[in-house]
Design a protein around this motif. Sequence first.
Motif, PDB file in Angstrom:
ATOM      1  N   GLU A   1       0.876  -1.311  -0.208  1.00 21.72           N
ATOM      2  CA  GLU A   1       0.180  -0.039   0.019  1.00 21.72           C
ATOM      3  C   GLU A   1       1.034   1.098   0.065  1.00 21.72           C
ATOM      4  N   HIS A   2       1.937   1.288   0.769  1.00 19.30           N
ATOM      5  CA  HIS A   2       2.939   2.328   1.124  1.00 19.30           C
ATOM      6  C   HIS A   2       3.433   2.514  -0.414  1.00 19.30           C
TER       7      HIS A   2
ATOM      8  N   LYS B   1       1.227   3.879  -3.364  1.00 20.67           N
ATOM      9  CA  LYS B   1       0.943   5.065  -3.197  1.00 20.67           C
ATOM     10  C   LYS B   1       1.813   6.329  -3.428  1.00 20.67           C
ATOM     11  N   GLU B   2       3.127   5.983  -3.142  1.00 22.23           N
ATOM     12  CA  GLU B   2       4.122   6.907  -3.404  1.00 22.23           C
ATOM     13  C   GLU B   2       4.653   6.778  -4.697  1.00 22.23           C
TER      14      GLU B   2
ATOM     15  N   LYS C   1       1.876   8.652  -6.623  1.00 20.60           N
ATOM     16  CA  LYS C   1       1.837  10.339  -6.582  1.00 20.60           C
ATOM     17  C   LYS C   1       2.992  11.106  -7.452  1.00 20.60           C
TER      18      LYS C   1
ATOM     19  N   GLU D   1      -6.908  10.820  -4.967  1.00 23.59           N
ATOM     20  CA  GLU D   1      -7.070   9.833  -3.792  1.00 23.59           C
ATOM     21  C   GLU D   1      -6.793   8.242  -4.379  1.00 23.59           C
ATOM     22  N   TYR D   2      -6.068   7.468  -3.750  1.00 22.81           N
ATOM     23  CA  TYR D   2      -5.775   6.234  -4.162  1.00 22.81           C
ATOM     24  C   TYR D   2      -6.158   5.006  -2.884  1.00 22.81           C
TER      25      TYR D   2
ATOM     26  N   VAL E   1      -6.541   1.570  -2.076  1.00 26.78           N
ATOM     27  CA  VAL E   1      -5.869   0.467  -2.252  1.00 26.78           C
ATOM     28  C   VAL E   1      -6.600  -0.451  -1.396  1.00 26.78           C
TER      29      VAL E   1
END
Length: 448
Positions: A403-404, A407-408, A411, A419-420, A422
């Motif tokens: 997830e991290h 998302k990074e 971006k 907005e993501y 997951v």
Amino acid sequence: MVNLIYDKSPIFLQNIFISLKGIQIYRQRYNKVYRKELKILNEENEFNLQKKRFKSFIKYTRKNSPFYSQKLSHLKKEISMSDIELLPMLTKDEIREHVDEIVTRNKGLLPMGTSGTTGKKLIIYSHPYDISRRIAYLDYFKAKHGVKKGMKRASMGGRTFVPEKQKSHIYWRHNYILNQLLFSIYHASNENIIYYIEELNRFKPQSIDGVTTVIYRIAKYINKHSIELTFKPIAIFPTAETLTVTVKSEIEKAFRCKVFDQYSSSEGAPFIVENDKGYYDICPATGYYELERIEGNIYEITVTSFYTTTTPLIRYRIGDAVELFDTLPENYTQSDIKIKRIIGRKNDYLVSNEKGKVYSAILSATVRKTEGNFIECQFIQNKMDEVIINFVIEGVNDKKTIEHSIKELMKVRFSESTEYNVRFVEELESTDGGKTRFIINNLNRELS
């Protein structure tokens, strides 16, 4: 550590680092295997080569691949093209499950990752021998259109070489060894395109290649703002995405030169290339093509690829389709295959408020960079400000990492403001037709 040093180095040093990598790539690709292949291609008839290579490819595979040694053990020793229907079909799932048994080598393996159109991770192993031969064919194809190795070349590719914290608008790096200017596809937003054009005018490439979307975006900006280029390429070679008539026309108008499309795949499918007349030719020296009619003159392709001696692709269901000029006869030959166009999928992109359409090539590269173990990934967009990202995983330990990481990456490559969402699911969402797609775009509008 190497990446950290690179990121903190000034750009002129980064160019040197990339050029040093270029030396390694040059030695790997442009060796005696490359030279031998180029000589053969220039001297022999491709259809005669196809017959010879089919026999030797199957013979080599049977001898060196445990998977195929067992699969083909009941067949006669020498198999020719006329026997092809005796050979089993190969699916993507079989490769995922049995790749360690399919491979023919234990040393020098080069993993070639792809997420495919379904978002499933697929690892195909290649080797410098295979890569050199593929590069030889690409150079053979380009030379037919006047572009030779060593000429000034601008490439729009998926490599990450611009540090995330870079403040300047220099979204390119030089590979001096290959006389190549590498442009980042991840920073080619509408507000940055002018910097790309200015650098192209300064560098004056003799050819341009790379991701279709980025070349199209640059061309559209040039045409819209009536920008005068100070150079004229010999030819442009888009890759990775479907080339439509509209996109091709826009690119040719902007750069005042011919655009030549090419089809292959990250798995290593045999080539299909555009000729001077604007339609497509199969490349029999690179493989064997089987076509199954879907409807009208549209056919699904199954391929046997001679440049995959490491992970042999024999009767591989690649999942792509072509439109022919005429319906094939029942007992068609390879020379009967006359391709009008390569079929692409509609809505095979997401839409970013900041960057416009973001196509599968960029999203596939993003998936490959995502940390953590997962089986499949899928992007769904129902509204402009939100992207749903579905992951299928076997365990739960990697959820936070995945997830991290995604998302990074999104971006940087898609949008800061989106907005993501997951989600971790047991199976991926399917279309109305029951197909599992890598990208599902449910937006009701097209962006210009």
